[in-house]
Write an enzyme that holds these catalytic residues in place. Structure first.
Site, short mmCIF file in Angstrom:
data_model
loop_
_atom_site.label_atom_id
_atom_site.label_comp_id
_atom_site.label_asym_id
_atom_site.label_seq_id
_atom_site.Cartn_x
_atom_site.Cartn_y
_atom_site.Cartn_z
N ASP A 1 17.96 -10.22 -0.15
CA ASP A 1 17.36 -10.84 1.03
C ASP A 1 18.18 -10.70 2.30
O ASP A 1 18.02 -11.49 3.24
CB ASP A 1 17.05 -12.32 0.74
CG ASP A 1 15.73 -12.46 -0.01
OD1 ASP A 1 14.87 -11.57 0.13
OD2 ASP A 1 15.56 -13.46 -0.72
N ASP B 1 8.51 -9.07 -2.35
CA ASP B 1 9.09 -9.63 -1.12
C ASP B 1 10.10 -8.68 -0.48
O ASP B 1 10.30 -8.67 0.73
CB ASP B 1 9.83 -10.95 -1.39
CG ASP B 1 9.22 -11.80 -2.48
OD1 ASP B 1 8.57 -11.24 -3.38
OD2 ASP B 1 9.41 -13.02 -2.46
N1 GLY Z 1 11.02 -14.39 -0.77
C1 GLY Z 1 10.84 -15.58 -1.50
C2 GLY Z 1 9.60 -16.27 -1.18
O1 GLY Z 1 8.72 -15.74 -0.54
O2 GLY Z 1 9.49 -17.41 -1.60
#
Ligand code: GLY
Length: 381
Positions: free
Chosen positions: A97, A160
């Site tokens: 992330d 994601d």
């Molecule tokens: N990237 C984690 C979420 O969307 O909760």
């Protein structure tokens, strides 16, 4: 027609600016994730600083700075960015992330001010992100293992992560070294092949064999279950592939974004309010406003891309109008029914949900606010 939407979006942003004048002062020393009784919590302590959402508050402050030019917002954004330096020095906190943390903060700071320290931070984060690439499976690994008791997640990738790829594209554009973008494109190619289903919906988690690279199975992750359609995942997918197209021009990414977008639009309920999962049972009918805000921003990205293509004479490209209309519909519903306009409350969006099977549902979440503002800015500017 777009002019009418522009005027509307400017009006909504003006109301948000008015509210944020107060909120940004109250929360100047925090990095919020959610609210309790209308008050932002704070994730800047040592035990929580690595949380994946910690770039969004700084990002919101840069959005406000761009909209208003007020130095106060810049100062808050810079202080968030400095706090994130602790994460850059902690291997266990550095995960897939990095885009969510350093695109809204350092890349924005560098774009707006040319600050070399911000460029340095973002390049360090991009290098770490690229280092998570599994060459056998051609994917960027999600998460880290936090001890001996959790599942073996070495072969896990998630939809994601498409949203983290722009950090790699940025690093290649910045350094003129194609390695970062090459890594991003290999991951995007794998995601197009292994995450996107026939009907345009997407898996949340896909597991690969870490040595052979073969796909093992998918998981429902934060959605209802395996094979279901977690709405925020659909939103990350349509937006992420659109961004990969913007940076590479590879037509397959735009086609993939459009397929996911068409699936999303076809499943928007009549109410315009987005469930946590398009396949969830009728009860409990949990909602997720973040999915609506992220999808709206992603749909506007697709609209812009299709219109830019048409303007450049790519005659066969379809009109982006459908995506513009769908985005405006989602945003109008949020503004009318899901934004808390009370200046005394710190959050904008209500009824956000992190995961279907979590204990808590329908609260405020910071990235919902970030993508709401982002979408409105795309419409307004
Ligand atoms: N990237 C984690 C979420 O969307 O909760």
């Amino acid at each position: 027609m777009h002019e009418e939407y522009k005027i509307w979006a400017r009006d909504v942003l003006a109301r948000i600016e008015k509210k944020m004048e107060k909120v940004s002062v109250r929360s100047a020393d925090k990095i919020p994730y959610t609210t309790k009784d209308g008050v932002h919590d704070d994730w800047s302590g040592d035990d929580r600083i690595g949380w994946w959402t910690n770039g969004f508050w700084g990002g919101m402050m840069w959005q406000m700075y761009e909209l208003t030019g007020q130095e106060h917002y810049k100062a808050v954004a810079e202080s968030v960015e400095r706090k994130l330096d602790r994460v850059l020095m902690d291997a266990q906190s550095m995960d897939h992330d990095s885009g969510f943390k350093w695109l809204p903060t350092s890349v924005n700071n560098y774009r707006l001010t040319g600050n070399p320290a911000s460029r340095n931070r973002a390049l360090l984060a991009a290098n770490n992100l690229a280092g998570r690439f599994n060459h056998a499976g051609q994917f960027i690994r999600a998460w880290n293992d936090w001890g001996d008791n959790g599942p073996d997640r070495r072969g896990w990738a998630i939809i994601d992560c498409m949203m983290n790829l722009p950090l790699l594209y940025w690093a290649s554009e910045e350094t003129k070294d194609p390695r970062f973008a090459q890594t991003a494109m290999r991951h995007a190619d794998t995601a197009a092949r292994c995450f996107v289903r026939e009907d345009g919906s997407v898996n949340h988690i896909v597991e690969f064999d870490v040595d052979s690279g073969e796909m093992v199975r998918s998981y429902g992750g934060q959605g209802y279950g395996d094979g279901s359609s977690w709405t925020r995942g659909q939103a990350w997918g349509l937006y992420g592939f659109a961004q990969s197209f913007r940076h590479t021009g590879k037509r397959e990414y735009l086609d993939t974004a459009v397929r996911i977008a068409d699936y999303f639009i076809a499943h928007i309920p009549e109410s315009g309010l987005i469930p946590v999962d398009f396949c969830q049972p009728e009860e409990p009918a949990w909602e997720d406003s973040t999915a609506a805000a992220i999808a709206a921003s992603g749909l506007l990205e697709i609209w812009q891309l299709l219109e830019e293509k048409r303007a450049h004479g790519a005659g066969s490209m379809e009109s982006g109008r459908k995506y513009l209309e769908a985005a405006v519909g989602l945003l109008r519903t949020l503004a009318d029914r899901r934004v808390n306009w009370d200046d005394a409350a710190d959050n904008l969006l209500e009824k956000c949900t992190a995961a279907y099977h979590d204990r808590d549902h329908e609260f405020s979440i910071i990235y919902g606010d970030y993508y709401l503002i982002e979408a409105l800015m795309k419409l307004a500017l």
